[in-house]
Design a protein around this motif. Structure first.
Motif, PDB file in Angstrom:
ATOM      1  N   ASP A   1      30.161  55.951  68.392  1.00 50.66           N
ATOM      2  CA  ASP A   1      31.328  56.818  68.206  1.00 50.66           C
ATOM      3  C   ASP A   1      31.523  57.834  69.322  1.00 50.66           C
ATOM      4  OD1 ASP A   1      31.922  55.534  65.806  1.00 50.66           O
ATOM      5  OD2 ASP A   1      30.610  56.856  64.662  1.00 50.66           O
ATOM      6  N   GLY A   2      31.131  57.479  70.534  1.00 52.61           N
ATOM      7  CA  GLY A   2      31.366  58.361  71.670  1.00 52.61           C
ATOM      8  C   GLY A   2      30.094  58.987  72.211  1.00 52.61           C
ATOM      9  N   SER A   3      30.236  59.656  73.348  1.00 55.16           N
ATOM     10  CA  SER A   3      29.092  60.293  74.006  1.00 55.16           C
ATOM     11  C   SER A   3      28.684  61.558  73.258  1.00 55.16           C
ATOM     12  CB  SER A   3      29.458  60.656  75.448  1.00 55.16           C
ATOM     13  OG  SER A   3      29.764  59.501  76.194  1.00 55.16           O
ATOM     14  N   ILE A   4      27.407  61.641  72.890  1.00 51.11           N
ATOM     15  CA  ILE A   4      26.897  62.801  72.170  1.00 51.11           C
ATOM     16  C   ILE A   4      26.716  63.952  73.153  1.00 51.11           C
ATOM     17  CG2 ILE A   4      25.016  63.715  70.780  1.00 51.11           C
ATOM     18  CD1 ILE A   4      24.474  60.825  69.839  1.00 51.11           C
ATOM     19  N   VAL A   5      27.326  65.094  72.847  1.00 45.92           N
ATOM     20  CA  VAL A   5      27.237  66.277  73.708  1.00 45.92           C
ATOM     21  C   VAL A   5      26.375  67.354  73.069  1.00 45.92           C
ATOM     22  CG1 VAL A   5      28.540  68.053  74.937  1.00 45.92           C
ATOM     23  CG2 VAL A   5      29.511  65.758  74.678  1.00 45.92           C
ATOM     24  N   SER A   6      26.598  67.624  71.783  1.00 41.79           N
ATOM     25  CA  SER A   6      25.854  68.665  71.061  1.00 41.79           C
ATOM     26  C   SER A   6      25.459  68.141  69.693  1.00 41.79           C
ATOM     27  CB  SER A   6      26.702  69.931  70.884  1.00 41.79           C
ATOM     28  OG  SER A   6      27.254  70.367  72.096  1.00 41.79           O
ATOM     29  N   MET A   7      24.336  68.680  69.170  1.00 41.58           N
ATOM     30  CA  MET A   7      23.835  68.209  67.880  1.00 41.58           C
ATOM     31  C   MET A   7      23.023  69.315  67.234  1.00 41.58           C
ATOM     32  SD  MET A   7      21.186  65.057  67.189  1.00 41.58           S
ATOM     33  CE  MET A   7      22.323  63.736  67.624  1.00 41.58           C
ATOM     34  N   GLY A   8      23.025  69.370  65.902  1.00 40.26           N
ATOM     35  CA  GLY A   8      22.214  70.342  65.193  1.00 40.26           C
ATOM     36  C   GLY A   8      22.159  70.015  63.717  1.00 40.26           C
ATOM     37  N   PHE A   9      21.281  70.693  62.974  1.00 41.46           N
ATOM     38  CA  PHE A   9      21.154  70.463  61.537  1.00 41.46           C
ATOM     39  C   PHE A   9      22.103  71.349  60.759  1.00 41.46           C
ATOM     40  CE2 PHE A   9      17.375  67.969  62.197  1.00 41.46           C
ATOM     41  CZ  PHE A   9      17.355  67.142  61.078  1.00 41.46           C
ATOM     42  N   LEU A  10      22.661  70.779  59.708  1.00 37.11           N
ATOM     43  CA  LEU A  10      23.448  71.539  58.742  1.00 37.11           C
ATOM     44  C   LEU A  10      22.583  71.947  57.561  1.00 37.11           C
ATOM     45  CD1 LEU A  10      26.862  69.654  58.497  1.00 37.11           C
ATOM     46  CD2 LEU A  10      26.477  71.958  59.354  1.00 37.11           C
ATOM     47  N   ARG A  11      21.989  70.955  56.897  1.00 37.61           N
ATOM     48  CA  ARG A  11      21.157  71.204  55.723  1.00 37.61           C
ATOM     49  C   ARG A  11      20.325  69.949  55.463  1.00 37.61           C
ATOM     50  NH1 ARG A  11      26.157  69.772  54.345  1.00 37.61           N
ATOM     51  NH2 ARG A  11      26.944  71.867  54.693  1.00 37.61           N
TER      52      ARG A  11
END
Length: 265
Positions: free
Chosen positions: A37-47
């Motif tokens: 689904d595209g190039s991953i730029v940023s990532m983090g946890f929600l819960r």
């Protein structure tokens, strides 16, 4: 990379393909996931086991246990649609508390941060970073905490620095202080953590090209570690900074006064 108490999630591009996987911290069990689904730029946890993933065009909520996307939102348009969009202009984002923040270069070539409430999902304002920080030529990464909005950027003189503001500062015209990163080569990410011993926020900036982890406060340059880290992330639950190197994943225990480094291989 992103992490919490239970998981470490890694991603990396191989040409047009992406590796995207998770390590369960107690058992060291590894899982890999499909991502197209595209190039991953940023990532983090929600819960729990849900993470957010920013690409150039959208933000996706992904469930590790379900191994599937459970929500997707198109990001606000940034630079002109005919412009060659890349991760330096789009997809830089984070989530803090019940809000999402997306930073991008708009059609007027002004750096902008848009804030969204998550539940229900709705816009909560756009803020012009270029007006607030006219001497920043490029914003690279951001982190949000209870007190300040904090930005890693490259200045007009090509040095690298961290600038910050309080949420009410966008109504002010006062000059903004910057903390210059000494001898920085090409820093990539910034994370903040409150330190009980020092009674202040510390900011960790990863500079893999310079083999340095910079540590600053809002007042001054504080310290630096000599290391080659491919990625870092902050796990708030146990107040630790995770560090990905060539052959290990280690952590800095921020509850200890001397920030002891622990191997998590």
């Amino acid at each position: 990379m992103t992490c919490n108490y239970n998981y470490i999630v890694l991603f990396r591009s191989y040409g047009h393909k992406w590796y995207f996987g998770a390590i369960e911290r107690r058992s060291h069990t590894q899982s890999t996931f499909d991502w197209h689904d595209g190039s991953i730029v940023s990532m983090g946890f929600l819960r729990n086991d849900e993470i957010y993933i920013f690409t150039e065009l959208s933000v996706t909520i992904y469930s590790i246990s379900k191994r599937a996307s459970i929500d997707n939102r198109i990001l606000k348009q940034g630079t002109n649609e005919n412009y060659d969009i890349n991760q330096h202009q789009r997809g830089i984002g984070t989530v803090f508390g019940d809000s999402m923040y997306h930073m991008y270069l708009n059609r007027s070539s002004h750096w902008t941060i848009s804030k969204f409430l998550l539940n229900p999902y709705k816009s909560d304002g756009d803020y012009d970073l270029t007006l607030l920080y006219p001497n920043v030529r490029q914003f690279i990464h951001l982190c949000i905490n209870k007190r300040t909005w904090n930005f890693l950027g490259q200045m007009d003189d090509y040095t690298y620095a961290v600038v910050y503001c309080y949420p009410t500062d966008f109504r002010s015209t006062q000059p903004r202080k910057e903390i210059v990163l000494e001898n920085a080569r090409k820093p990539l990410t910034i994370y903040s953590a409150y330190n009980e011993f020092l009674k202040c926020d510390l900011f960790f900036i990863n500079d893999p090209l310079g083999d340095t982890l910079h540590v600053i406060t809002l007042d001054s340059y504080f310290y630096s570690y000599s290391m080659k880290a491919h990625a870092i992330c902050y796990a708030e639950e146990n107040n630790e900074l995770m560090i990905l190197t060539d052959n290990s994943i280690s952590s800095i225990n921020l509850n200890k006064h001397n920030f002891a480094l622990t191997d998590n291989r």
